[in-house]
Design a protein around this motif. Structure first.
Motif, short mmCIF file in Angstrom:
data_model
loop_
_atom_site.label_atom_id
_atom_site.label_comp_id
_atom_site.label_asym_id
_atom_site.label_seq_id
_atom_site.Cartn_x
_atom_site.Cartn_y
_atom_site.Cartn_z
N ARG A 177 0.83 -1.20 0.00
CA ARG A 177 0.00 0.00 0.00
C ARG A 177 0.88 1.26 0.00
O ARG A 177 0.61 2.21 -0.73
CB ARG A 177 -0.94 0.00 1.22
N MET A 178 1.93 1.24 0.83
CA MET A 178 2.84 2.37 0.88
C MET A 178 3.51 2.58 -0.47
O MET A 178 3.63 3.72 -0.95
CB MET A 178 3.91 2.12 1.96
N ARG A 179 3.92 1.49 -1.10
CA ARG A 179 4.59 1.59 -2.40
C ARG A 179 3.67 2.20 -3.45
O ARG A 179 4.05 3.11 -4.18
CB ARG A 179 5.06 0.21 -2.84
N VAL A 180 2.43 1.68 -3.53
CA VAL A 180 1.49 2.15 -4.56
C VAL A 180 1.17 3.63 -4.36
O VAL A 180 1.09 4.40 -5.32
CB VAL A 180 0.20 1.30 -4.54
N VAL A 181 1.00 4.02 -3.09
CA VAL A 181 0.68 5.42 -2.82
C VAL A 181 1.86 6.33 -3.13
O VAL A 181 1.73 7.33 -3.85
CB VAL A 181 0.25 5.60 -1.34
N LEU A 182 3.06 5.98 -2.60
CA LEU A 182 4.20 6.87 -2.75
C LEU A 182 4.74 6.91 -4.17
O LEU A 182 5.40 7.88 -4.55
CB LEU A 182 5.31 6.44 -1.79
N GLU A 183 4.49 5.88 -4.97
CA GLU A 183 4.92 5.93 -6.37
C GLU A 183 4.20 7.03 -7.15
O GLU A 183 4.68 7.45 -8.20
CB GLU A 183 4.67 4.58 -7.04
N HIS A 184 3.08 7.49 -6.64
CA HIS A 184 2.29 8.49 -7.35
C HIS A 184 2.42 9.89 -6.75
O HIS A 184 1.66 10.79 -7.08
CB HIS A 184 0.82 8.07 -7.38
N VAL A 185 3.40 10.05 -5.82
CA VAL A 185 3.61 11.36 -5.20
C VAL A 185 5.07 11.76 -5.37
O VAL A 185 5.97 10.97 -5.09
CB VAL A 185 3.25 11.32 -3.70
N GLU B 104 -3.32 9.08 0.32
CA GLU B 104 -4.29 7.99 0.48
C GLU B 104 -5.72 8.51 0.44
O GLU B 104 -6.60 7.88 -0.14
CB GLU B 104 -4.04 7.26 1.81
N GLN B 105 -5.95 9.66 1.04
CA GLN B 105 -7.29 10.24 0.99
C GLN B 105 -7.69 10.55 -0.45
O GLN B 105 -8.83 10.29 -0.86
CB GLN B 105 -7.33 11.51 1.85
N GLU B 106 -6.74 11.08 -1.21
CA GLU B 106 -7.03 11.39 -2.61
C GLU B 106 -7.26 10.12 -3.42
O GLU B 106 -8.18 10.04 -4.23
CB GLU B 106 -5.86 12.19 -3.20
#
Length: 384
Positions: A237-245, A366-368
C-alpha cells in the motif's frame, strides 16, 4: 532494505548476508521438544525399530531442528539464486519460522517473474524431499537404521516446508504466486489485499488448530503468518501510494542548511531556530552531509564554539525534486539515514525529507486515492 530487526547475521552466500530471525530460534527448541514427544511414532513411520536408534529422543529432536534450519536455508538460497541470475539485487536472507525472506532491492515488476521467483523455493524443498525419500528407500534392508531414520525425517520436513510455502496466502510463497496471478486483472494493490486476506484466514485456522490440539508450535506459526500478511499489505500500500507522489510535494521546503565552515555552536542555534533534530550541511548551497542535535550534545558546551561542523558532520544522502516518494524511501532505508536532503536541478538545497514528511504525505495521498478508488479504481502497477 536494511536488515530486519530481531535478526542475527551468521554468514553469507555469494556476498548476500544470511541472518537468523528470532522466530526461527524460538521454533527450533519447540520443534526439538515436540519431536522428542513423538519419537516412537516417527520411528514407526520410518519403519525403523526404536531400539536400534542410539541416543536420547531429545538428541534426535535437535537433529530434526538443525535439519529444519538447513532446509529453510536451502529453500531461501533458491530464491536468491533465481533473483541474482535474473539481474536482481538481494540485500540479505533472513531465515524465519514461516520459511524465510530474500530481501530484494525491489520486487520484480512483471507478475510472471515474481511468480517464478516465488515458485523456485517450494520446488527446491519438494525436490530435496524426493531425493531424500529415494535415498531412504535404497537404505531399507541394509540395517543402517540411524541413516534411514534421518533421511526419512528430513524428507518429511522438506515435503512439509514445500507444501506449507505453497499455501495461497501471504507471507508464504503461494501468496506471492496468487498476487502475481491476480495483478494483471486487479492491479498490485487489490491483488495484495486478496493474498493478505487469505493469510489472515490461514492464521486464524492455524490458531484454532493450535488451541484445539494444545500445540504451541502451531500457535507461534499462526502469529507470524498474521504479522507477515499485515506487513506485506502495508508495504505494498505504501509503495502504490508513494509511487504516485513526487518528493517536491512531500518535502519540507528548506533553502538554507548549516554551512560547512560554521561552528557546532552555530549548528546548535540553527537546529533550535528550525525546531528540528537534524539539518543538512551545505557548501555553497550544495548538500554535503548532515548534522544532528545528538552530535551537538556529544560535544561539551564550552567546546562547541571551537569545534567546526565539518569535523563532526555525518554522511548525507540526497533526493531530487522530480523523484517519487517510494524511490526516496528506499534510498533512505538502504542508506540507513533518517533524513534526505532534496536538491533542485542545479544540485542546490531545496528542502528536506524525513519519515514524518512521508507519513503526512501518505495520509494526504491515500485520501485522494480513496476518492479516486470510489470512482475509477486503484491505480495499477506501473509497467516494467
Amino acid at each position: 532494505m536494511r536488515a530486519r530487526p530481531g535478526a542475527l547475521q551468521v554468514g553469507s552466500f555469494r556476498g548476500v548476508p544470511i541472518r537468523i530471525h528470532f522466530s526461527l530460534l524460538l521454533a527450533l527448541p519447540l520443534l526439538a521438544f515436540s519431536f522428542a514427544g513423538t519419537f516412537q511414532q516417527a520411528a514407526g513411520a520410518a519403519d525403523v525399530p526404536p531400539g536400534s536408534l542410539p541416543g536420547h529422543p531429545l538428541m534426535w529432536g535437535l537433529v530434526v531442528a538443525v535439519g529444519l534450519f538447513v532446509s529453510v536455508l536451502l529453500h531461501e538460497m533458491a530464491h536468491t539464486l533465481y533473483a541474482l541470475r535474473h539481474g536482481g539485487e538481494v540485500h540479505g536472507i533472513t531465515l524465519m519460522i514461516v520459511g524465510g525472506v530474500s530481501e530484494l532491492a525491489e520486487v520484480p515488476k512483471k507478475p510472471r517473474d515474481e511468480a517464478l521467483m516465488a515458485l523456485v523455493g517450494p520446488l527446491t524443498s519438494l525436490g530435496l524431499a524426493v531425493v531424500l525419500a529415494s535415498a531412504t528407500w535404497l537404505l531399507k534392508g541394509l540395517g543402517l537404521f540411524p541413516l534411514q531414520f534421518a533421511g526419512f525425517t528430513l524428507a518429511m520436513l522438506n515435503a512439509v516446508l514445500g507444501v506449507f510455502n505453497l499455501l495461497p496466502a501471504f507471507p508464504m510463497d503461494g501468496g506471492r504466486i496468487v498476487r502475481a496471478a491476480l495483478t494483471p486483472r486487479l492491479g498490485v494493490l487489490k491483488a495484495t489485499r486478496v493474498a493478505a486476506l487469505l493469510g489472515r484466514a490461514f492464521a486464524v485456522l492455524f490458531g484454532v488448530w493450535g488451541v484445539v490440539a494444545l500445540n504451541p508450535f502451531t500457535l507461534v506459526i499462526a502469529f507470524f503468518v498474521l504479522m507477515g500478511a499485515e506487513a506485506e499489505s502495508r508495504q505494498v500500500r505504501m509503495r502504490v501510494v508513494l509511487e504516485h507522489v513526487r518528493v517536491a510535494t512531500l518535502m519540507t521546503p528548506r533553502a538554507v542548511g548549516v554551512d560547512l565552515d560554521l561552528s557546532m555552536a552555530d549548528a546548535q542555534w540553527a537546529l533550535r531556530r528550525e525546531h528540528t533534530q537534524m539539518l543538512p550541511v551545505t557548501n555553497g548551497g550544495h548538500p554535503v552531509g548532515r548534522v544532528s542535535w545528538a552530535s551537538v550534545e556529544a560535544i561539551p558546551e564550552d567546546e562547541r564554539a571551537g569545534c567546526m561542523v565539518r569535523e563532526v558532520m555525518e554522511d548525507g544522502v540526497v533526493a531530487e525534486l522530480c523523484e517519487d516518494g517510494w524511490t526516496a524511501l528506499r534510498r533512505m532505508a538502504e542508506a540507513g539515514v533518517p533524513l534526505l536532503a532534496v536538491v533542485d536541478e542545479e544540485g542546490l538545497l531545496a528542502g528536506t525529507l524525513d519519515w514524518n514528511d512521508l507519513q503526512r504525505g501518505m495520509t494526504r495521498a491515500e485520501q485522494e486515492l480513496e476518492r479516486k478508488d470510489s470512482r475509477t479504481g486503484w491505480p495499477r502497477e506501473r509497467p516494467a
